[in-house]
Design an enzyme around this catalytic site. Structure first.
Site, short mmCIF file in Angstrom:
data_model
loop_
_atom_site.label_atom_id
_atom_site.label_comp_id
_atom_site.label_asym_id
_atom_site.label_seq_id
_atom_site.Cartn_x
_atom_site.Cartn_y
_atom_site.Cartn_z
N LYS A 128 -4.74 0.66 8.30
CA LYS A 128 -3.23 1.61 7.74
C LYS A 128 -2.39 1.68 8.74
CE LYS A 128 -6.22 2.45 3.98
NZ LYS A 128 -7.46 2.02 4.25
N GLU B 291 -0.53 11.72 8.88
CA GLU B 291 0.76 11.77 8.00
C GLU B 291 1.22 13.13 7.47
OE1 GLU B 291 -0.18 9.27 4.57
OE2 GLU B 291 0.08 7.29 5.67
N HIS C 84 -9.59 13.62 -3.68
CA HIS C 84 -8.87 12.13 -3.45
C HIS C 84 -9.53 11.09 -4.07
CE1 HIS C 84 -6.64 14.61 -0.57
NE2 HIS C 84 -7.85 14.99 -0.10
N ARG D 285 -7.15 -6.52 -3.70
CA ARG D 285 -8.31 -6.76 -4.70
C ARG D 285 -7.90 -6.51 -5.88
NH1 ARG D 285 -10.27 -1.88 -5.56
NH2 ARG D 285 -10.30 -0.24 -3.96
#
Length: 317
Positions: free
Chosen positions: A117, A204, A239, A295
């Site tokens: 990430k 974040e 999430h 993907r």
């Protein structure tokens, strides 16, 4: 380019059946792989050939050597990984390259870059793509805690702790105060180590009450990239996405900006094949890059319903 005549589906269940259907519609041969617990599975009835890989459960679907062996044994020209299992594993893509088999997905290095990430954020930063303020990988031990506390003081709370190798809604924690940060960071590392065998964490800034919107893209090997619109996946639990709505109900100027950002992101990453660029959209219509999924996604059928484009067929073409 090598012509594809036979496709091995390196997956099971619904996605294997979905891929087999399209491959057969294209006039190509299909090969299924399976473990003993799946020997009566529905998807095996539709493949032209089925190869037993082992006793399982699940581990043989994750065995790259066995997947390549099955492809070579069956004379398959290409491997489609579906979603889950090895679909985002760069080692499978590399093994296909080494064996002279077409991998129906992005190149190995692209999967490797987008799977990290922080690396993905750095790629997007170079392309001037907007993303939520965040850190690099936090240092180990007390140094990492010091970095995290400093970020919280600079950007304010709430913030999000995220596992570097995270996915599927796992490895994410919302933090509302410095006190909570100090107690939760060690637990987040432990959770990431358990889930992903990787305890690296980054941070974040938390966007309050955002919309979670993703853009479906297609990219060929010659630099052409196109988008197929958006899906709103804001309705979630822990999430994890529960409901997908296409297209997202946002102003046209916001959607247009996201479409162009997604295309720019794919080009910057050197992307090939089908993929999804995910964004958060705040209350003012600003969009921020989260990640790119290399993907076909579970929810690809939602886009197919509104565009009448077979995404698996597009992947193979």
């Amino acid at each position: 380019m090598k012509k594809i005549r036979k496709v091995l589906v390196a997956n099971r269940g619904e996605i294997a059946l979905r891929i087999i259907r399209t491959v057969k519609e294209m006039g190509l041969d299909t090969v299924a792989v399976y473990e003993k617990p799946d020997r009566e599975a529905y998807f095996l009835r539709f493949a032209d050939q089925a190869i037993l890989m082992g006793d399982g459960p699940r581990r043989d679907y994750l065995n790259i050597d066995k997947i390549i062996w099955a492809a070579q044994k069956s004379g398959s020209d290409a491997i489609h990984p579906g979603y889950g299992f090895l679909s985002e594993n760069p080692d499978l893509a590399q093994a296909c390259v080494d064996a002279g088999i077409s991998f129906i997905g992005p190149p190995p290095q692209v999967i490797r870059d987008l799977g990290n990430k922080v690396v993905a954020r750095n790629i997007m930063e170079k392309a001037a793509i907007p993303f939520v303020p965040g850190t690099g990988t936090l240092s180990a031990g007390d140094a990492g805690l010091t970095e995290a506390v400093a970020f919280g003081k600079t950007h304010g709370y709430p913030i999000m702790l995220k596992a570097l190798a995270g996915g599927g809604g796992r490895g994410i924690r919302k933090i509302d105060s410095e006190e909570e940060l100090r107690s939760q960071l060690p637990q987040a590392r432990s959770e990431a180590r358990s889930a992903f065998n990787d305890d690296r964490i980054y941070i974040e800034k938390c966007v309050e009450s955002p919309r979670h919107v993703e853009v479906q893209i297609l990219a060929d090997a010659y630099g052409h990239v196109m988008h197929l619109g958006t899906r709103d996946c804001s309705i979630q639990r822990r999430h994890q996405k529960l409901l997908e709505i296409a297209p997202a109900d946002l102003p046209k100027n916001v959607l247009d900006a996201m479409h162009q950002t997604a295309i720019r992101a794919a080009r910057e990453a050197g992307y090939v094949n089908a993929g999804t660029v995910e964004f958060l959209v705040d209350r003012d219509g600003n969009h921020y890059f989260i990640e790119m999924n290399p993907r076909i996604q579970v929810e690809h059928t939602v886009t197919e319903m509104v565009t009448n484009i077979d995404l698996v067929r597009a992947q193979i073409l």
